[in-house]
Design an enzyme around this catalytic site. Structure first.
Site, PDB file in Angstrom:
ATOM      1  N   ARG A  33       3.156   1.999   8.959  1.00  0.00           N
ATOM      2  CA  ARG A  33       3.226   0.540   9.095  1.00  0.00           C
ATOM      3  C   ARG A  33       2.476  -0.120   7.934  1.00  0.00           C
ATOM      4  O   ARG A  33       1.590   0.481   7.322  1.00  0.00           O
ATOM      5  CB  ARG A  33       2.622   0.060  10.422  1.00  0.00           C
ATOM      6  CG  ARG A  33       1.107   0.240  10.567  1.00  0.00           C
ATOM      7  CD  ARG A  33       0.337  -1.040  10.282  1.00  0.00           C
ATOM      8  NE  ARG A  33      -1.112  -0.840  10.245  1.00  0.00           N
ATOM      9  CZ  ARG A  33      -1.791  -0.566   9.145  1.00  0.00           C
ATOM     10  NH1 ARG A  33      -1.194  -0.447   7.991  1.00  0.00           N
ATOM     11  NH2 ARG A  33      -3.107  -0.405   9.182  1.00  0.00           N
ATOM     12  N   ASP A  42      -7.994  -7.059  14.906  1.00  0.00           N
ATOM     13  CA  ASP A  42      -7.540  -6.414  16.158  1.00  0.00           C
ATOM     14  C   ASP A  42      -8.708  -6.058  17.080  1.00  0.00           C
ATOM     15  O   ASP A  42      -8.674  -6.339  18.272  1.00  0.00           O
ATOM     16  CB  ASP A  42      -6.601  -5.226  15.913  1.00  0.00           C
ATOM     17  CG  ASP A  42      -7.172  -4.055  15.136  1.00  0.00           C
ATOM     18  OD1 ASP A  42      -8.293  -4.181  14.584  1.00  0.00           O
ATOM     19  OD2 ASP A  42      -6.504  -2.999  15.074  1.00  0.00           O
ATOM     20  N   GLY A 126      -4.456   8.119   3.535  1.00  0.00           N
ATOM     21  CA  GLY A 126      -5.609   7.381   3.002  1.00  0.00           C
ATOM     22  C   GLY A 126      -5.209   6.131   2.249  1.00  0.00           C
ATOM     23  O   GLY A 126      -5.965   5.627   1.429  1.00  0.00           O
ATOM     24  N   ASP A 176      -2.417  -0.511  14.829  1.00  0.00           N
ATOM     25  CA  ASP A 176      -1.554   0.497  14.202  1.00  0.00           C
ATOM     26  C   ASP A 176      -0.667   1.166  15.247  1.00  0.00           C
ATOM     27  O   ASP A 176       0.536   1.365  15.046  1.00  0.00           O
ATOM     28  CB  ASP A 176      -2.399   1.575  13.504  1.00  0.00           C
ATOM     29  CG  ASP A 176      -3.355   0.979  12.495  1.00  0.00           C
ATOM     30  OD1 ASP A 176      -3.121  -0.162  12.070  1.00  0.00           O
ATOM     31  OD2 ASP A 176      -4.342   1.655  12.145  1.00  0.00           O
TER      32      ASP A 176
HETATM   33  C1  GLA Z   1      -7.394   0.139  10.331  1.00  0.00           C
HETATM   34  C2  GLA Z   1      -7.541   0.274  11.843  1.00  0.00           C
HETATM   35  C3  GLA Z   1      -6.875  -0.903  12.564  1.00  0.00           C
HETATM   36  C4  GLA Z   1      -7.331  -2.239  11.982  1.00  0.00           C
HETATM   37  C5  GLA Z   1      -7.233  -2.230  10.450  1.00  0.00           C
HETATM   38  C6  GLA Z   1      -7.812  -3.472   9.833  1.00  0.00           C
HETATM   39  O1  GLA Z   1      -6.041   0.262   9.985  1.00  0.00           O
HETATM   40  O2  GLA Z   1      -6.966   1.475  12.290  1.00  0.00           O
HETATM   41  O3  GLA Z   1      -7.136  -0.827  13.936  1.00  0.00           O
HETATM   42  O4  GLA Z   1      -8.615  -2.548  12.421  1.00  0.00           O
HETATM   43  O5  GLA Z   1      -7.893  -1.099   9.889  1.00  0.00           O
HETATM   44  O6  GLA Z   1      -7.056  -4.571  10.178  1.00  0.00           O
END
Ligand code: GLA
Length: 375
Positions: A33, A42, A126, A176
């Site tokens: 995503r 979130d 990453g 996510d």
């Molecule tokens: C990572 C975390 C998500 C979110 C993003 C920042 O992707 O897994 O839960 O907090 O960082 O928006």
């Protein structure tokens, strides 16, 4: 099914046969995503607007005759026996995480016999594109197939988030996992991370495209910075006497916080507003306005939340310089930050040209060309 997913599936099937000497009985997949806007909101019960990308993890599996669960990771080129009953018996790392997801999935869906599993991913790791959440959702999809029954979407997302907390040691939010579990190609979701309700919002492909540019900057500090920012937000909420920063709506309510808490919390407040504004703009086809909100989001993540890095800031500057006349409507870092990818909103039909210009500008400055692709 997209051509890319087809190709990854084909390659996973072939790799399965050559590794295990038989055909895979089960094939499951999940996409990565990209978050268009709404980062570090979130876990503060705020809003985010992620969309799936056309890059996937495909998992091929068959029941194992020797009674042992064996997993092969194509990206790491490693083969491992997994202890599904007790994932914590593994050292921290990918084996513990994969065993943990199987463990949690089977505790909800019923036990699977031991399996041979091959994991093939085309999601850069990453890079802030949720490769690890995609592996988790893919495994749960596999266990669902085997069980012949499905978890609800939110149950699935929560289970995968729990695996991340308990077996990967990352206190991530839920964006996510929901983005991936709900994925519809070409469609973003406006996600309310408090109620966990979401609405699919289709981007109009005749007006705008989404481009991802990977700085390839390793996110070594990402885990510790992420934990630090999350704790600061929680401390700020506690100091204000609210359950989460979502409950704060006026910037003036932040006056009593210390300076660091105030900077972090003001990012969260403003980002929630921007995310809702972005969704409205996209719904109405006002892509220039949506793009402006992306630039504002980047500045706030850079200056107030302090999770950007030099390479990301330069990419966003290059994008801004190309501007709307050159086809770029907006650009920002995406995901947890401290490296990884930038996401740009580009006028329809101009992605190729924009990618070429951004790569040229980036390599003139950093001496290497960043990977880039359309979402
Ligand atoms: C990572 C975390 C998500 C979110 C993003 C920042 O992707 O897994 O839960 O907090 O960082 O928006």
């Amino acid at each position: 099914m997209s051509d890319r997913l087809n190709a990854t599936t084909h390659s996973a099937r072939e790799a399965f046969v050559s590794r295990f000497g038989c055909d895979a009985e089960f094939i499951a997949s999940a996409s990565g995503r990209v978050n268009l806007i709404g980062d570090h909101t979130d876990y503060n019960e705020g809003f985010a607007m992620p969309m799936p990308i056309d890059r996937h993890v495909v998992i091929a599996a068959s029941e194992a005759e020797d009674g042992v669960t064996t997993v092969h990771s194509a990206s790491l080129n490693e083969l491992a026996e997994l202890n599904i009953q007790n994932p914590l018996a593994h050292e921290p790392g990918w084996k513990r995480y994969v065993a943990g997801v199987f463990h949690l999935a089977q505790s909800r869906l019923g036990e699977c016999p031991p399996m041979r599993v091959h994991i093939e991913s085309r999601i850069p790791t990453g890079a802030g594109l949720s490769s690890s959440a995609a592996v988790a959702v893919g495994i749960v999809n596999l266990v669902e197939q085997h069980a012949g029954t499905e978890l609800g979407l939110l149950d699935k997302a929560k289970l995968c988030q729990r695996a991340e907390h308990e077996f990967a040691g990352v206190r991530c939010g839920i964006m996510d996992q929901i983005a991936i579990a709900s994925a519809k190609p070409g469609s973003a979701i406006l996600l309310d991370c408090r109620s966990l309700e979401f609405e699919h919002i289709q981007l109009d492909p005749s007006l705008a495209e989404v481009v991802i540019i990977d700085t390839d900057v390793s996110r070594t500090l990402a885990g510790s910075v992420y934990g630090d920012r999350r704790s600061t937000c929680e401390q700020a909420a506690a100091a204000l006497g609210v359950g989460s920063l979502r409950n704060v709506t006026r910037a003036s309510d932040l006056d009593s916080l210390n300076e660091i808490q105030r900077k972090r919390a003001s990012h969260v407040l403003a980002e929630n507003e921007r995310t809702r504004g972005f969704a409205d703009a996209v719904r109405a086809g006002r892509y220039e306005e949506a793009g402006e909100l992306m630039y504002l989001s980047h500045r706030s993540l850079r200056d107030d939340f302090e999770v950007s890095c030099g390479e990301l800031d330069c990419l966003v500057e290059f994008a801004e310089r190309i501007g709307a006349e050159g086809g770029v409507l907006g650009c920002r870092m995406t995901g947890g930050g401290m490296g990884g990818c930038a996401v740009a909103l580009v006028r329809a039909g101009q992605s190729g040209e924009v990618i070429g210009r951004l790569q040229a500008d980036f390599s003139a400055k950093f001496g290497r060309s960043p990977g880039a692709f359309g979402a």
